[in-house]
Design a protein around this motif. Structure first.
Motif, short mmCIF file in Angstrom:
data_model
loop_
_atom_site.label_atom_id
_atom_site.label_comp_id
_atom_site.label_asym_id
_atom_site.label_seq_id
_atom_site.Cartn_x
_atom_site.Cartn_y
_atom_site.Cartn_z
N LYS A 40 70.95 18.67 60.98
CA LYS A 40 69.57 19.16 60.83
C LYS A 40 68.71 18.80 62.48
O LYS A 40 68.27 19.53 62.93
CB LYS A 40 68.71 18.48 59.95
CG LYS A 40 69.54 19.07 58.25
CD LYS A 40 68.69 18.14 57.39
CE LYS A 40 68.72 16.67 57.41
NZ LYS A 40 70.05 16.05 57.01
N SER A 41 68.94 17.51 62.47
CA SER A 41 68.22 16.94 63.80
C SER A 41 68.73 17.72 65.09
O SER A 41 67.98 17.88 66.16
CB SER A 41 68.28 15.45 64.01
OG SER A 41 67.71 14.91 62.87
N THR A 42 69.96 17.72 65.06
CA THR A 42 70.37 18.45 66.27
C THR A 42 70.07 19.86 66.31
O THR A 42 69.86 20.30 67.67
CB THR A 42 72.47 18.59 66.19
OG1 THR A 42 72.88 17.01 65.92
CG2 THR A 42 73.08 19.23 67.19
N MET A 159 59.54 19.22 63.32
CA MET A 159 59.19 17.82 62.88
C MET A 159 60.47 17.38 61.98
O MET A 159 60.53 18.17 61.15
CB MET A 159 57.93 18.25 61.52
CG MET A 159 56.68 18.86 62.31
SD MET A 159 55.24 18.95 61.59
CE MET A 159 54.46 17.44 61.34
N ASP A 160 60.90 16.28 62.54
CA ASP A 160 62.07 15.63 61.87
C ASP A 160 61.73 14.50 61.00
O ASP A 160 61.54 13.31 61.56
CB ASP A 160 63.11 15.27 63.03
CG ASP A 160 64.23 14.91 62.62
OD1 ASP A 160 64.60 14.98 61.55
OD2 ASP A 160 65.11 15.14 63.51
N GLU A 161 61.76 14.58 59.77
CA GLU A 161 61.24 13.83 58.81
C GLU A 161 59.92 12.91 59.25
O GLU A 161 59.83 11.74 59.35
CB GLU A 161 62.32 12.84 58.74
CG GLU A 161 63.75 13.35 58.01
CD GLU A 161 64.71 12.42 57.86
OE1 GLU A 161 64.44 11.53 57.10
OE2 GLU A 161 66.00 12.71 58.23
N PRO A 162 58.94 13.54 59.62
CA PRO A 162 57.78 13.02 60.05
C PRO A 162 56.91 11.94 59.20
O PRO A 162 56.32 11.20 59.64
CB PRO A 162 57.00 14.33 60.59
CG PRO A 162 57.30 15.17 59.53
CD PRO A 162 58.90 15.22 59.29
MG LIG Z 1 68.24 13.67 61.42
#
Ligand SMILES: [Mg+2]
Ligand SMILES: Nc1ncnc2c1ncn2[C@@H]1O[C@H](COP(=O)(O)OP(=O)(O)OP(=O)(O)O)[C@@H](O)[C@H]1O
Length: 311
Positions: A40-42, A159-162
């Protein structure tokens, strides 16, 4: 607005993202969910070019991301990460003003924008403007991270786990603010979360990933009603799926014409889940549906709640 075509990312021998295709329309809020390490983050980092993709194509507004220069991308794409990424030796105000300053906005406009955003996120500038990130609680720092991402009014937000470090009440507040922002300002948002209730509440489109691939995407209700695999089903909460779907459907969608009988009352804008909870606590198989002024506008019984046709 954002389109990925058969995009892959390899780190040495490992394939972190494996040929994913995804389209996010302008004004859409797309939520990525999946187990830890599924890419996901990638995926987010390839969209704003913090990482170069190994294969496939990524376009923004029909142009390959490689065609944008960094300043252009920063202006268009706000990025929020759970660990906030704030500069520890800069005050909160200076952190929030980062991108507008880089974009060479006039000083007065930067200052006004900082104050505006701090107020919006419930961090009065008088109290918090001159603090340093390590003088903030985790939730306050996250809000500063969100403010910083919004500063230059980008049309895309990644937004990554904001909201990971926020208490449930602040979290819901920020979720509402985000949904409002998106519907008013038509921001295009790609949002990563591990919290399925947050995902279902926010998503226009929900994307489930597993080991670098997209295993299913659709609206939350589509996925809840028709998960493509046991993996998707368990991601969505297994046996709780029915309740999660009921939370997304308003009473107004299922109610029928009211009778004369006085029944326990449920608000017309309540969810079917709330209606069911009320039936259980009131031990009532039927409810009167009332509008904001308390007028009876309909009736909801168990058959309607279960999706049966009106008798
Ligand atoms: Mg991640
Ligand atoms: N810079 C890197 N170098 C090498 N491998 C990496 C790098 N970044 C990520 N990976 C690997 O790529 C895979 C996907 O990582 P990613 O961070 O995208 O997962 P994720 O879905 O965001 O997980 P989480 O939910 O835990 O944040 C993981 O196996 C990770 O170890």
């Amino acid at each position: 607005m954002i389109e990925l075509r058969r995009v892959s990312k390899r780190f040495g021998a490992e394939t972190a993202v494996d040929g994913i295709s995804l389209r996010v329309e302008k004004g859409e809020l797309c939520v990525l969910v999946g187990t830890s390490g599924c890419g996901k983050s990638t995926t987010l980092r390839m969209i704003n070019r913090l990482l170069e993709h190994s294969a496939g194509e990524i376009q923004i507004d029909g142009r390959p991301v490689q065609a944008f220069d960094e300043v252009q991308l920063r202006r268009r794409i706000g990025y929020v990460i759970q660990s906030t990424g704030l500069f520890p030796h800069w005050t909160v105000a200076r952190n929030i003003g980062l991108v507008p300053t880089l974009l060479k906005w006039p000083r007065a406009r930067v200052e006004a924008r900082i104050s505006e955003l701090m107020a919006l996120l419930g961090l009065p500038r008088d109290t918090f403007g001159d603090k340093y990130p390590d003088q903030l609680s985790g939730g306050q720092a996250q809000r500063v991270g969100v403010a910083r991402a919004l500063a230059a009014d980008p049309d895309i937000l990644l937004m990554d786990e904001p909201f990971g470090a926020l208490d449930p009440i602040t979290r819901e507040e920020l979720q509402e603010q985000l949904a409002g922002l998106q519907s008013r300002l038509h921001k295009t948002i790609v949002f990563v979360t591990h919290d399925m209730d947050e995902a279902l509440r926010l998503a226009d489109r929900l994307v489930v990933m597993d080991r670098g691939r997209i295993v299913q995407q659709g609206t939350p209700l589509q996925l809840l009603r028709d998960p493509a695999s046991p993996f998707v089903e368990s991601m969505l909460g297994g046996e709780d799926r029915g309740l999660k779907a009921a939370a997304l459907i308003p009473v107004s969608e299922r109610m029928v014409a009211p009778g004369a009988e006085a029944l326990p009352r449920v608000a017309v804008n309540a969810s079917l889940r709330q209606a069911l909870a009320l039936m259980l606590s009131a031990r009532a198989p039927r409810l009167s549906v009332v509008d904001a002024d308390g007028r009876v506008v309909g009736e909801l019984g168990l058959p309607q709640l279960l999706g049966a046709r009106a008798p």
